[in-house]
Write a protein that holds these residues in place. Structure first.
Motif, mmCIF file in Angstrom:
data_model
loop_
_atom_site.group_PDB
_atom_site.id
_atom_site.type_symbol
_atom_site.label_atom_id
_atom_site.label_comp_id
_atom_site.label_asym_id
_atom_site.label_seq_id
_atom_site.Cartn_x
_atom_site.Cartn_y
_atom_site.Cartn_z
ATOM 1 N N ALA A 71 0.856 -1.185 0.000
ATOM 2 C CA ALA A 71 0.000 0.000 0.000
ATOM 3 C C ALA A 71 0.892 1.235 0.000
ATOM 4 N N SER A 72 0.501 2.256 -0.732
ATOM 5 C CA SER A 72 1.341 3.447 -0.851
ATOM 6 C C SER A 72 0.477 4.693 -0.955
ATOM 7 N N GLY A 73 1.133 5.855 -1.040
ATOM 8 C CA GLY A 73 0.426 7.121 -1.220
ATOM 9 C C GLY A 73 -0.547 7.408 -0.097
ATOM 10 N N LEU A 74 -1.718 7.931 -0.454
ATOM 11 C CA LEU A 74 -2.722 8.292 0.543
ATOM 12 C C LEU A 74 -3.302 7.066 1.234
ATOM 13 N N THR A 75 -3.262 5.910 0.561
ATOM 14 C CA THR A 75 -3.718 4.677 1.208
ATOM 15 C C THR A 75 -2.811 4.330 2.380
ATOM 16 N N ALA A 76 -1.503 4.381 2.159
ATOM 17 C CA ALA A 76 -0.551 4.115 3.245
ATOM 18 C C ALA A 76 -0.667 5.170 4.335
ATOM 19 N N LEU A 134 6.198 11.672 2.587
ATOM 20 C CA LEU A 134 6.623 12.404 1.386
ATOM 21 C C LEU A 134 5.608 12.256 0.265
ATOM 22 N N GLU A 135 5.125 11.036 0.053
ATOM 23 C CA GLU A 135 4.201 10.805 -1.061
ATOM 24 C C GLU A 135 2.833 11.412 -0.788
ATOM 25 N N ALA A 136 2.361 11.310 0.454
ATOM 26 C CA ALA A 136 1.035 11.841 0.770
ATOM 27 C C ALA A 136 1.031 13.357 0.823
ATOM 28 N N ALA A 137 2.147 13.950 1.244
ATOM 29 C CA ALA A 137 2.198 15.406 1.410
ATOM 30 C C ALA A 137 2.036 16.152 0.105
ATOM 31 N N ALA A 163 14.710 9.065 2.709
ATOM 32 C CA ALA A 163 13.683 8.486 1.837
ATOM 33 C C ALA A 163 13.555 9.288 0.549
ATOM 34 N N GLN A 164 13.670 10.598 0.643
ATOM 35 C CA GLN A 164 13.613 11.455 -0.542
ATOM 36 C C GLN A 164 14.746 11.121 -1.509
ATOM 37 N N LEU A 165 15.955 10.995 -0.998
ATOM 38 C CA LEU A 165 17.111 10.731 -1.853
ATOM 39 C C LEU A 165 17.056 9.336 -2.462
ATOM 40 N N ARG A 166 16.525 8.368 -1.719
ATOM 41 C CA ARG A 166 16.397 7.016 -2.268
ATOM 42 C C ARG A 166 15.364 6.949 -3.375
ATOM 43 N N ASN A 167 14.424 7.891 -3.378
ATOM 44 C CA ASN A 167 13.304 7.830 -4.321
ATOM 45 C C ASN A 167 13.229 9.066 -5.202
ATOM 46 N N ASN A 168 14.375 9.682 -5.481
ATOM 47 C CA ASN A 168 14.399 10.821 -6.395
ATOM 48 C C ASN A 168 13.854 10.413 -7.753
ATOM 49 N N GLY A 169 13.122 11.305 -8.373
ATOM 50 C CA GLY A 169 12.585 11.027 -9.693
ATOM 51 C C GLY A 169 11.171 10.489 -9.687
ATOM 52 N N ARG A 170 10.651 10.150 -8.499
ATOM 53 C CA ARG A 170 9.278 9.664 -8.450
ATOM 54 C C ARG A 170 8.306 10.831 -8.661
ATOM 55 N N TYR A 171 7.049 10.513 -8.859
ATOM 56 C CA TYR A 171 6.026 11.549 -8.993
ATOM 57 C C TYR A 171 5.983 12.381 -7.712
ATOM 58 N N GLY A 172 6.015 13.705 -7.850
ATOM 59 C CA GLY A 172 5.905 14.593 -6.707
ATOM 60 C C GLY A 172 7.203 14.854 -5.980
ATOM 61 N N SER A 173 8.313 14.306 -6.483
ATOM 62 C CA SER A 173 9.600 14.476 -5.799
ATOM 63 C C SER A 173 10.007 15.942 -5.657
#
Length: 285
Positions: A71-76, A134-137, A163-173
């Protein structure tokens, strides 16, 4: 075993989980045919003797995408109790090489996640709290509030940055980076820049940034009406010593005949109209 599993997992179970508890495939199918169990997706079942809750709906959505799904995003965010309401669409992330399609009511995203970004919470694989924040914000209007509450509670700023640096390039980064910069040591300067932009957009003049008042400097000062504006960054923390010094500073400025208005990052981002209205009222007195 079965009743304990259903109690802890909102009445939802998968075929593989049933098999691990000693049930055969035919035994599962008999329960479905009898109406005791409802098949919600391929290999995912709900025992229809209880309400089909939001938690059950989310479990079904995640488990229907396979064992590697999370589960991710607003669901998580809802699962971690970072938001109040469960989203209508279940957001799921699975590895790029994962197989399967998203069933109805599920938004599936394929992306490889680091092991540090996956946790098990209440028997469900979800993104970790830092990545979830990060993803929900960046997905909701109240995103700054989500990050602020997390920082004030149990999420460390350094873990958000990791977490931001590990996931650079994702939507909303990029948007998440702006919030992180506002929450870092440079929070005050970031908030100040936002305040100055609001003043310019509102056409308010007669102010000066970093204005000297007595032996201190205020973030913004209006010399004529003697109005001082101070801003605090996102997740503003202050210790007892800093609290005392801040009050000494504000009392000194007030005794010189200045009115002090104080705004937070959330004031500036969530209620800019209210901020401008208060400033206009203060400088017109």
């Amino acid at each position: 075993m079965l009743n304990d599993h259903l109690r802890r997992h909102d009445g939802v179970l998968t075929l593989s989980q049933a098999r691990l508890m000693g049930m055969s495939r035919s035994a599962v199918h008999r329960r479905v045919r009898s109406g005791l169990w409802r098949q919600c997706a391929r290999g995912v079942y709900f025992v229809d003797d209880r309400p089909f809750s939001d938690a059950a709906r989310i479990r079904v959505g995640v488990w229907s995408c396979g064992e590697t799904a999370v589960a991710s995003g607003l669901t998580a965010a809802w699962w971690h109790s970072l938001t109040r309401f469960a989203p209508n669409v279940v957001e799921v992330t699975m590895p790029r090489n994962g197989s399967g399609r998203a069933p109805r009511g599920v938004r599936l995203r394929r992306r490889n996640l680091a092991s540090e970004d996956i946790v098990e919470c209440k028997g469900l694989r979800v993104t970790s709290r830092p990545l979830t924040v990060l993803e929900a914000a960046v997905r909701t209007r109240d995103g700054a509030k989500i990050m602020d509450r997390a920082l004030q509670a149990d999420v460390a700023l350094r873990d958000l940055w990791r977490a931001q640096l590990r996931n650079n390039g994702r939507y909303g980064s990029p948007s998440a980076r702006v919030l992180l910069q506002a929450a870092s040591d440079g929070a005050r300067s970031t908030a100040e820049r936002l305040l100055l932009r609001l003043l310019r957009e509102a056409g308010i003049t007669g102010w000066q940034a970093n204005y000297p008042v007595g032996r201190y400097r205020v973030d913004v000062g209006f010399k004529g009406p003697k109005v001082a504006i101070e801003v605090d960054g996102l997740a503003f923390h202050i210790g007892s010593d800093e609290f005392h010094q801040d009050r000494v500073r504000q009392n000194h400025i007030t005794l010189l005949g200045w009115q002090v208005l104080r705004f937070t990052w959330l004031d500036l981002t969530e209620y800019p109209d209210r901020v401008i209205a208060l400033i206009k009222s203060a400088i017109s007195m």
